[in-house]
Design a protein around this motif. Structure first.
Motif, PDB file in Angstrom:
ATOM      1  N   MET A 181       1.051  -1.041   0.032  1.00 10.69           N
ATOM      2  CA  MET A 181      -0.409  -0.099   0.057  1.00 10.69           C
ATOM      3  C   MET A 181       0.752   1.266   0.484  1.00 10.69           C
ATOM      4  O   MET A 181       1.624   1.355   1.001  1.00 10.69           O
ATOM      5  CB  MET A 181      -1.105   0.469   1.101  1.00 10.69           C
ATOM      6  CG  MET A 181      -1.759   1.046   0.946  1.00 10.69           C
ATOM      7  SD  MET A 181      -2.493   1.247   3.432  1.00 10.69           S
ATOM      8  CE  MET A 181      -4.366   0.014   2.774  1.00 10.69           C
ATOM      9  N   THR A 182       0.660   2.109  -0.729  1.00 13.78           N
ATOM     10  CA  THR A 182       1.543   3.745  -1.239  1.00 13.78           C
ATOM     11  C   THR A 182       0.613   3.993   0.140  1.00 13.78           C
ATOM     12  O   THR A 182      -0.688   4.454   0.320  1.00 13.78           O
ATOM     13  CB  THR A 182       1.187   4.095  -2.621  1.00 13.78           C
ATOM     14  OG1 THR A 182       1.509   3.118  -3.009  1.00 13.78           O
ATOM     15  CG2 THR A 182       2.203   5.624  -2.649  1.00 13.78           C
ATOM     16  N   TYR A 183       1.095   5.758   1.002  1.00  9.30           N
ATOM     17  CA  TYR A 183       0.929   6.118   2.447  1.00  9.30           C
ATOM     18  C   TYR A 183       1.329   7.235   1.643  1.00  9.30           C
ATOM     19  O   TYR A 183       1.476   7.784   1.021  1.00  9.30           O
ATOM     20  CB  TYR A 183       1.528   5.434   3.598  1.00  9.30           C
ATOM     21  CG  TYR A 183       1.771   4.127   4.105  1.00  9.30           C
ATOM     22  CD1 TYR A 183       0.561   3.106   3.811  1.00  9.30           C
ATOM     23  CD2 TYR A 183       2.731   3.864   4.146  1.00  9.30           C
ATOM     24  CE1 TYR A 183       0.633   1.894   4.434  1.00  9.30           C
ATOM     25  CE2 TYR A 183       3.221   2.568   4.486  1.00  9.30           C
ATOM     26  CZ  TYR A 183       1.932   1.595   4.836  1.00  9.30           C
ATOM     27  OH  TYR A 183       2.192   0.186   5.424  1.00  9.30           O
ATOM     28  N   SER A 184      -0.073   7.595   1.872  1.00  8.44           N
ATOM     29  CA  SER A 184      -0.659   8.948   1.394  1.00  8.44           C
ATOM     30  C   SER A 184      -0.737  10.191   1.975  1.00  8.44           C
ATOM     31  O   SER A 184      -1.034  11.221   2.675  1.00  8.44           O
ATOM     32  CB  SER A 184      -1.119   9.735   0.470  1.00  8.44           C
ATOM     33  OG  SER A 184      -2.311   9.062   0.370  1.00  8.44           O
ATOM     34  N   ASN A 185      -1.216   9.308   3.466  1.00  7.28           N
ATOM     35  CA  ASN A 185      -1.273  10.340   5.240  1.00  7.28           C
ATOM     36  C   ASN A 185      -0.522  10.144   5.974  1.00  7.28           C
ATOM     37  O   ASN A 185      -0.877  10.384   7.590  1.00  7.28           O
ATOM     38  CB  ASN A 185      -2.917   9.683   5.298  1.00  7.28           C
ATOM     39  CG  ASN A 185      -4.112  10.100   4.187  1.00  7.28           C
ATOM     40  OD1 ASN A 185      -4.571  11.197   4.041  1.00  7.28           O
ATOM     41  ND2 ASN A 185      -4.158   9.531   3.271  1.00  7.28           N
TER      42      ASN A 185
END
Ligand code: HXC
Length: 257
Positions: A1-5
């Motif tokens: 999963m790519t984290y943006s938060n």
């Protein structure tokens, strides 16, 4: 999963999750919680990680669940998706977790902090359950965990008025373990986490499980549970190592066995 938060780092044996939605004071959107769950699941599976820290920014640990995301939710939607159940990954994490809280920890932000094993507060921390001002009440454990942490009088007042509690009052009331200058918060929390991570991991996890059991059972049953787990610790190599190291006046080298 790519984290943006969130930002995820490891510091030796410590896993660090920094909530990072600065434009919304780290409001806890479904996506943010999914990212926290993913990072926690990975830290739990990682044999090298002995303790986890969750923190926010100097201005806000988290200003609550995302109000903009919630405002048009309906009852059937909430029920069908079992809204809030995604947060349980935090409360069910078996490894020790510290919340390092500076600035606002409001609503779901305070609830997220309380799901951790203990809270270290920056001296600018502000805790509150302001949900009643939005026409709802705490929904991620606030009415339960806050009451157990600080007692009925203060919990009831906070939940019914939505007033905030500063760091001093939070420490006096037992909500936080310690207050440190906000500028040193992360350094202090990482140091505390490193201390925990230097212990035997299975022993630390059993200790966490035993302390948590006190919230779920009677004193007699809790004491019995503690004794069973205490006895079991003598089956570990780490007990032999810990006690030998004391007798031999050296630092123990725990092998998580
Ligand atoms: C969505 C939020 C938010 C939130 C802040 N923001 N809190 N967005 N959900 N919970 C956004 C604001 O809309 C604003 O975006 C930006 O963050 C900065 O906030 P400001 O209000 O301008 O900052 P400030 O004036 O410094 O005030 C800080 C504050 C205030 C006192 C913390 O933001 C506030 O009262 N926030 C809401 C606190 C709250 O009610 N929390 C409980 C949520 S309900 P824009 O785009 O305008 O710049 C809850 C339910 C839990 O948590 C139930 C189970 C999960």
């Amino acid at each position: 999963m790519t984290y943006s938060n969130i930002i995820v780092e490891t510091h030796d044996k410590v896993g660090l999750i920094t909530l990072n939605r600065p434009d919304a004071l780290n409001a806890l959107s479904a996506q943010l919680i999914a990212e926290v769950d993913d990072a926690l699941t990975k830290f739990q599976a990682d044999k090298n990680i002995g303790c986890i820290v969750i923190t926010g920014s100097k201005k806000a640990f988290a200003a609550g669940a995302d109000i903009k995301e919630m405002q048009n939710k309906t009852y059937p939607e909430s029920y069908l998706e079992n809204f809030i159940s995604a947060w349980e990954t935090v409360a069910e994490c078996r490894k020790p977790i510290i919340a390092a809280v500076a600035g606002f920890a409001l609503g779901g932000g305070n609830e997220l902090a309380m799901m951790c094993d203990f809270i270290i507060a920056g001296d600018n921390a502000k805790f509150g359950q302001p949900e009643i001002r939005l026409g709802v009440m705490p929904g991620a454990g606030g009415t339960q965990r806050l009451t157990r942490a600080i007692g009925k009088a203060k919990a009831m007042e906070m939940c019914l008025t939505g007033r905030m509690m500063d760091a001093e009052e939070a420490e006096r009331s037992g909500l936080v373990s310690r207050i440190v200058p906000a500028d040193n918060l992360l350094e202090d929390a990482l140091k505390t986490a490193a201390t925990i991570a230097s212990m035997s991991l299975p022993i630390a996890m059993m200790t966490k499980e035993s302390v948590n059991r006190s919230f779920e059972t009677t004193l007699t049953e809790g004491i019995k549970f503690e004794r069973r787990v205490f006895h079991a610790m003598f089956a570990t190599a780490d007990q032999k190592e810990g006690m030998s190291a004391f007798v031999e006046k050296r630092t123990p080298e725990f092998k998580n066995k």
